[in-house]
Write a protein that holds these residues in place. Structure first.
Motif, PDB file in Angstrom:
ATOM      1  N   MET A  73       0.830  -1.205   0.000  1.00 19.79           N
ATOM      2  CA  MET A  73       0.000   0.000   0.000  1.00 19.79           C
ATOM      3  C   MET A  73       0.865   1.256   0.000  1.00 19.79           C
ATOM      4  N   ALA A  74       1.922   1.272   0.826  1.00 20.35           N
ATOM      5  CA  ALA A  74       2.799   2.435   0.913  1.00 20.35           C
ATOM      6  C   ALA A  74       3.544   2.667  -0.407  1.00 20.35           C
ATOM      7  N   ALA A  75       4.041   1.592  -1.010  1.00 21.09           N
ATOM      8  CA  ALA A  75       4.775   1.728  -2.269  1.00 21.09           C
ATOM      9  C   ALA A  75       3.864   2.256  -3.377  1.00 21.09           C
ATOM     10  N   THR A  76       2.613   1.784  -3.409  1.00 24.05           N
ATOM     11  CA  THR A  76       1.670   2.231  -4.425  1.00 24.05           C
ATOM     12  C   THR A  76       1.311   3.696  -4.233  1.00 24.05           C
ATOM     13  N   ALA A 102      -3.964   3.346  -3.946  1.00 21.64           N
ATOM     14  CA  ALA A 102      -3.584   2.398  -2.884  1.00 21.64           C
ATOM     15  C   ALA A 102      -4.738   1.995  -1.984  1.00 21.64           C
ATOM     16  N   TYR A 103      -5.964   2.447  -2.260  1.00 23.55           N
ATOM     17  CA  TYR A 103      -7.092   2.296  -1.342  1.00 23.55           C
ATOM     18  C   TYR A 103      -7.986   1.128  -1.781  1.00 23.55           C
ATOM     19  N   PRO A 104      -7.774  -0.074  -1.229  1.00 23.25           N
ATOM     20  CA  PRO A 104      -8.620  -1.206  -1.608  1.00 23.25           C
ATOM     21  C   PRO A 104      -9.982  -1.145  -0.923  1.00 23.25           C
ATOM     22  N   ASN A 105     -10.957  -1.698  -1.580  1.00 23.52           N
ATOM     23  CA  ASN A 105     -12.314  -1.724  -1.026  1.00 23.52           C
ATOM     24  C   ASN A 105     -12.427  -2.880  -0.030  1.00 23.52           C
ATOM     25  N   ALA A 106     -11.649  -2.776   1.059  1.00 25.31           N
ATOM     26  CA  ALA A 106     -11.513  -3.890   2.005  1.00 25.31           C
ATOM     27  C   ALA A 106     -12.779  -4.134   2.804  1.00 25.31           C
ATOM     28  N   GLU A 224     -11.402  14.249 -21.019  1.00 23.98           N
ATOM     29  CA  GLU A 224     -10.200  15.028 -21.234  1.00 23.98           C
ATOM     30  C   GLU A 224      -8.984  14.113 -21.194  1.00 23.98           C
ATOM     31  N   PRO A 225      -7.992  14.370 -22.070  1.00 24.14           N
ATOM     32  CA  PRO A 225      -6.825  13.472 -22.131  1.00 24.14           C
ATOM     33  C   PRO A 225      -6.125  13.289 -20.790  1.00 24.14           C
ATOM     34  N   HIS A 226      -5.932  14.398 -20.036  1.00 27.53           N
ATOM     35  CA  HIS A 226      -5.216  14.257 -18.777  1.00 27.53           C
ATOM     36  C   HIS A 226      -6.016  13.458 -17.763  1.00 27.53           C
ATOM     37  N   MET A 227      -7.370  13.574 -17.819  1.00 29.39           N
ATOM     38  CA  MET A 227      -8.210  12.791 -16.910  1.00 29.39           C
ATOM     39  C   MET A 227      -8.184  11.311 -17.289  1.00 29.39           C
ATOM     40  N   ALA A 228      -8.225  11.032 -18.589  1.00 24.87           N
ATOM     41  CA  ALA A 228      -8.182   9.640 -19.040  1.00 24.87           C
ATOM     42  C   ALA A 228      -6.867   8.988 -18.632  1.00 24.87           C
ATOM     43  N   ARG A 229      -5.765   9.736 -18.771  1.00 22.98           N
ATOM     44  CA  ARG A 229      -4.472   9.188 -18.359  1.00 22.98           C
ATOM     45  C   ARG A 229      -4.429   8.951 -16.856  1.00 22.98           C
ATOM     46  N   ALA A 230      -5.008   9.889 -16.103  1.00 26.84           N
ATOM     47  CA  ALA A 230      -5.016   9.742 -14.645  1.00 26.84           C
ATOM     48  C   ALA A 230      -5.824   8.517 -14.229  1.00 26.84           C
ATOM     49  N   VAL A 231      -6.978   8.308 -14.855  1.00 26.26           N
ATOM     50  CA  VAL A 231      -7.806   7.140 -14.550  1.00 26.26           C
ATOM     51  C   VAL A 231      -7.050   5.856 -14.873  1.00 26.26           C
ATOM     52  N   GLY A 232      -6.428   5.811 -16.052  1.00 21.06           N
ATOM     53  CA  GLY A 232      -5.659   4.625 -16.432  1.00 21.06           C
ATOM     54  C   GLY A 232      -4.505   4.357 -15.480  1.00 21.06           C
ATOM     55  N   ARG A 233      -3.844   5.439 -15.037  1.00 19.88           N
ATOM     56  CA  ARG A 233      -2.734   5.284 -14.091  1.00 19.88           C
ATOM     57  C   ARG A 233      -3.219   4.703 -12.772  1.00 19.88           C
ATOM     58  N   LEU A 234      -4.328   5.228 -12.257  1.00 20.36           N
ATOM     59  CA  LEU A 234      -4.851   4.746 -10.974  1.00 20.36           C
ATOM     60  C   LEU A 234      -5.282   3.286 -11.064  1.00 20.36           C
ATOM     61  N   VAL A 235      -5.996   2.942 -12.122  1.00 20.80           N
ATOM     62  CA  VAL A 235      -6.482   1.561 -12.278  1.00 20.80           C
ATOM     63  C   VAL A 235      -5.313   0.596 -12.422  1.00 20.80           C
ATOM     64  N   GLY A 236      -4.295   0.970 -13.220  1.00 21.39           N
ATOM     65  CA  GLY A 236      -3.137   0.108 -13.397  1.00 21.39           C
ATOM     66  C   GLY A 236      -2.365  -0.097 -12.105  1.00 21.39           C
ATOM     67  N   LEU A 237      -2.161   0.982 -11.363  1.00 23.23           N
ATOM     68  CA  LEU A 237      -1.449   0.871 -10.093  1.00 23.23           C
ATOM     69  C   LEU A 237      -2.229   0.007  -9.111  1.00 23.23           C
ATOM     70  N   LYS A 238      -3.555   0.183  -9.083  1.00 24.29           N
ATOM     71  CA  LYS A 238      -4.360  -0.540  -8.093  1.00 24.29           C
ATOM     72  C   LYS A 238      -4.483  -2.022  -8.412  1.00 24.29           C
ATOM     73  N   LEU A 239      -4.752  -2.356  -9.654  1.00 31.33           N
ATOM     74  CA  LEU A 239      -5.044  -3.748  -9.996  1.00 31.33           C
ATOM     75  C   LEU A 239      -3.813  -4.556 -10.395  1.00 31.33           C
ATOM     76  N   VAL A 240      -2.710  -3.878 -10.723  1.00 31.98           N
ATOM     77  CA  VAL A 240      -1.513  -4.607 -11.163  1.00 31.98           C
ATOM     78  C   VAL A 240      -0.324  -4.361 -10.230  1.00 31.98           C
ATOM     79  N   PHE A 241       0.039  -3.092 -10.049  1.00 34.49           N
ATOM     80  CA  PHE A 241       1.250  -2.791  -9.294  1.00 34.49           C
ATOM     81  C   PHE A 241       1.117  -3.175  -7.822  1.00 34.49           C
ATOM     82  N   GLN A 242       0.040  -2.764  -7.162  1.00 36.35           N
ATOM     83  CA  GLN A 242      -0.093  -3.050  -5.730  1.00 36.35           C
ATOM     84  C   GLN A 242      -0.129  -4.547  -5.431  1.00 36.35           C
TER      85      GLN A 242
END
Length: 315
Positions: A73-76, A102-106, A224-242
């Motif tokens: 969680m901290a690394a993510t 980093a916030y899972p729906n625990a 908006e492009p920056h919002m789409a990138r932000a959404v993709g970044r968050l989803v990738g970090l949450k479901l793959v990186f963490q």
């Protein structure tokens, strides 16, 4: 495949039922708020209180789990925070997005899913994950935001605000009260046990239905492009990186019992919870990215979590 169907299908089926209820307006427009309040203030606290009152301190404290789940969680959070800072540079927005990554729906999803997949023995792991998420991660995010928004940082005022928010959160208070009963060696009277069992039994189905209703109502798009990138970044970090970092820590670094290691990985692989969205609304920040990331991560988790449960079944 049988393990996936047995564990994942009921969970995602209830989410789908909630989605249908909201789209068809079967329960009325005020149902989501009422159901959320019921889960947060009554049903989930009953489960957490009863579970913590019936376990020992040695069953709860597991440094390896803290290192694996907390480390992931901290690394993510740190990686998301750094990536967002390079784009927009505002601490407040970076903190909210870091929390989202980093916030899972625990609570709403992790508890029922772990109960189905691993049984009651996984509850201590879920409680620790919830406490780390609802106290440590939430407190760090709020502290960063408050510091950023104040011209002259007031650490004492920020600390009071964070402490007050945590003390008023029943999902934080209820397990600590249960632990106090366990530490004092006080057994729950039979009527109290029956009461919490009945009330807590509604937690899982109501929480999952509430998630589905939330997803049906949060239909704003991030075009908006920056919002789409932000959404993709968050989803990738949450479901793959963490989950990847957590898996490395749980299986390679710390010597964890199987149920703790599996619980840490499953909890870290959960989709984004509603905390970042609520935090964005609380501070008047743009909430479109948070709501969209919650929606997409939850939909994609139907596949990722199901695959993970299938992997558990063959180990």
């Amino acid at each position: 495949m049988q393990a996936v169907i047995s564990a994942a299908l009921p969970v995602f089926g209830l989410i789908f039922v909630g989605y249908l209820c909201a789209r068809r307006a079967w329960l009325g427009h005020a149902a989501l708020d009422a159901l959320n309040r019921f889960v947060v203030y009554l049903a989930l606290p009953a489960v957490l209180f009863q579970s913590m009152a019936q376990i020992t301190w040695t069953e709860l404290v597991n440094p390896g789990f803290l290192g694996a789940f907390g480390g992931g969680m901290a690394a993510t959070f740190a990686l998301s925070f750094l990536l967002d800072r390079t784009v927009r540079g505002r601490l407040t927005d970076a903190s909210i997005e870091g929390m989202g990554a980093a916030y899972p729906n625990a609570g709403f999803m992790g508890l029922p899913l772990c109960l189905v997949a691993f049984g009651p023995a996984s509850v201590p792991a879920v409680v620790v994950a919830m406490l780390l998420t609802a106290t440590v991660l939430f407190a760090v995010s709020i502290a960063i935001i408050e510091t950023d928004l104040q011209a002259t940082p007031n650490w004492r005022g920020t600390a009071r605000f964070v402490a007050r928010a945590l003390v008023r959160n029943p999902l934080v208070v209820s397990p600590f009260i249960g632990m106090a009963f366990a530490a004092a060696g006080i057994a729950l009277p039979t009527p109290v046990l029956h009461f919490t069992t009945l009330l807590g039994g509604a937690a899982s189905p109501c929480a999952l239905v509430a998630i589905g209703m939330f997803l049906a109502q949060r239909t704003s798009t991030a075009r908006e492009p920056h919002m789409a990138r932000a959404v993709g970044r968050l989803v990738g970090l949450k479901l793959v990186f963490q989950p990847a970092i957590t898996a490395f820590l749980a299986f390679r670094v710390f010597d964890l019992p199987a149920i703790w290691a599996h619980s840490a990985l499953l909890l870290s692989a959960l989709p984004i919870g509603t905390g970042p969205f609520m935090l964005a609304q609380l501070y008047g920040r743009e909430a479109t990215v948070a709501s969209r990331a919650i929606l997409i991560s939850t939909v994609l988790s139907v596949v990722t979590v199901s695959l993970l449960i299938g992997w558990f079944s063959v180990r």
